[in-house]
Design an enzyme around this catalytic site. Structure first.
Site, PDB file in Angstrom:
ATOM      1  N   SER A 144      35.084  42.600  38.498  1.00 25.30           N
ATOM      2  CA  SER A 144      36.449  42.189  38.183  1.00 25.30           C
ATOM      3  C   SER A 144      37.002  43.132  37.122  1.00 25.30           C
ATOM      4  O   SER A 144      36.238  43.762  36.376  1.00 25.30           O
ATOM      5  CB  SER A 144      36.455  40.752  37.646  1.00 25.30           C
ATOM      6  OG  SER A 144      37.687  40.421  37.033  1.00 25.30           O
ATOM      7  N   TYR A 157      32.942  33.835  32.606  1.00 24.33           N
ATOM      8  CA  TYR A 157      33.232  34.551  33.851  1.00 24.33           C
ATOM      9  C   TYR A 157      33.370  36.043  33.592  1.00 24.33           C
ATOM     10  O   TYR A 157      32.744  36.870  34.271  1.00 24.33           O
ATOM     11  CB  TYR A 157      34.510  34.012  34.482  1.00 24.33           C
ATOM     12  CG  TYR A 157      34.956  34.814  35.692  1.00 24.33           C
ATOM     13  CD1 TYR A 157      34.355  34.629  36.932  1.00 24.33           C
ATOM     14  CD2 TYR A 157      35.973  35.764  35.594  1.00 24.33           C
ATOM     15  CE1 TYR A 157      34.749  35.367  38.035  1.00 24.33           C
ATOM     16  CE2 TYR A 157      36.371  36.505  36.690  1.00 24.33           C
ATOM     17  CZ  TYR A 157      35.761  36.308  37.905  1.00 24.33           C
ATOM     18  OH  TYR A 157      36.153  37.053  38.994  1.00 24.33           O
TER      19      TYR A 157
END
Length: 274
Positions: A144, A157
């Site tokens: 990400s 995350y």
């Protein structure tokens, strides 16, 4: 038929998190390139629906929950029962948009298991399977843009994706010059169910402007894989963002992320199946 197609035509790929979003888009893209598929996710109905759209190739589906301990090794055994795997797409993952101390530990433990531990377990199985192979093999790990900085309200995350990025880049360098290539993809915001499932969505115009479709990310991922690239951030806006973070102090970058992503929703949805 171009070199892009012939490079992976006839290969066999395992795609995790294939029931929706980027995983489903990658599965369909691989199918159009003549790659046989083993698709896995938690939701059988959604997985079968994606499999039905992957025409012209052999498609197997395996229902599995990689958020559970030892699920990765059981999945690997099932996925290789009918033949070896030439491509591994480690896409499965989830996150939540909430303060760290507002989420139950059981959910954090599941996130760590899915986003990191199961990914590493599958990567190890794949590397071991190709340790002495002389034929090309490709691994793609989905990280990400959050891997480039700390992200308040997505602390665990983003940290898990930083792990994926660093792990993937190290594997790429370890296997440079061998038939095995490892590519890390770092998408920014993507048009998937992730945002609603994570409790996010109150984003600034900057976040919304940089959002890409799952198909865009999938195409970038497969193209990078075929080229043997190390790390790719799909989308010009996202590339500029990841580069720009390097020009800011770490605390300032963290504050900027807070402004860009907005506030968490009032209610945190139950974890959606991956």
């Amino acid at each position: 038929m171009n070199t892009y197609t012939t490079a992976i035509l006839g290969k066999r790929a395992l795609v995790t998190g294939a029931s929706s979003g980027i995983g489903a888009a990658i599965a369909r893209e691989l199918a159009t390139l003549g790659v046989d598929l083993v698709l896995t996710a938690r939701r059988r109905d959604a997985l079968e629906a994606v499999a039905a759209t992957c025409t012209g190739v052999k498609v197997e589906t395996i229902t599995a929950d990689l958020g559970q301990p030892d699920a990765a090794h059981a999945l690997w055994d099932a996925a290789t029962a009918n033949g070896p795997l030439d491509i591994l797409i480690n896409n499965a993952g989830f996150g939540y948009f909430r303060r760290f101390d507002e989420v139950d530990w059981s959910r954090d433990a599941e996130l760590v298991q899915l986003n990191m531990t199961s990914l590493v377990a599958l990567a190890r199985c794949f590397v071991d399977a190709h340790r002495t192979s002389i034929t090309p093999a490709q691994m793609v790990n989905i990280a990400s843009t959050g891997a480039y900085q700390s992200v308040p309200n997505m602390a665990l995350y983003a940290a898990s994706k930083a792990f994926v990025r660093n792990f993937s880049e190290a594997l790429h360098d370890e296997h440079r010059g061998t038939p095995l290539s490892v590519t890390c993809i770092c998408p920014g915001g993507t048009e998937t169910a992730f945002h609603a499932a994570s409790g996010g969505g109150d984003y600034s115009w900057i976040a919304n402007a940089s959002t890409k479709s799952a198909e865009f990310v999938a195409h970038a991922a497969i193209r990078a894989m075929v080229r043997g690239q190390r790390t790719v951030v799909p989308g010009l806006f996202n590339k500029l963002t990841c580069f720009g973070v390097r020009l800011l102090s770490w605390p300032l970058a963290s504050r900027v992320a807070t402004q860009v992503l907005g506030k968490p929703r009032l209610a945190l949805p139950r974890r959606g199946a991956i």
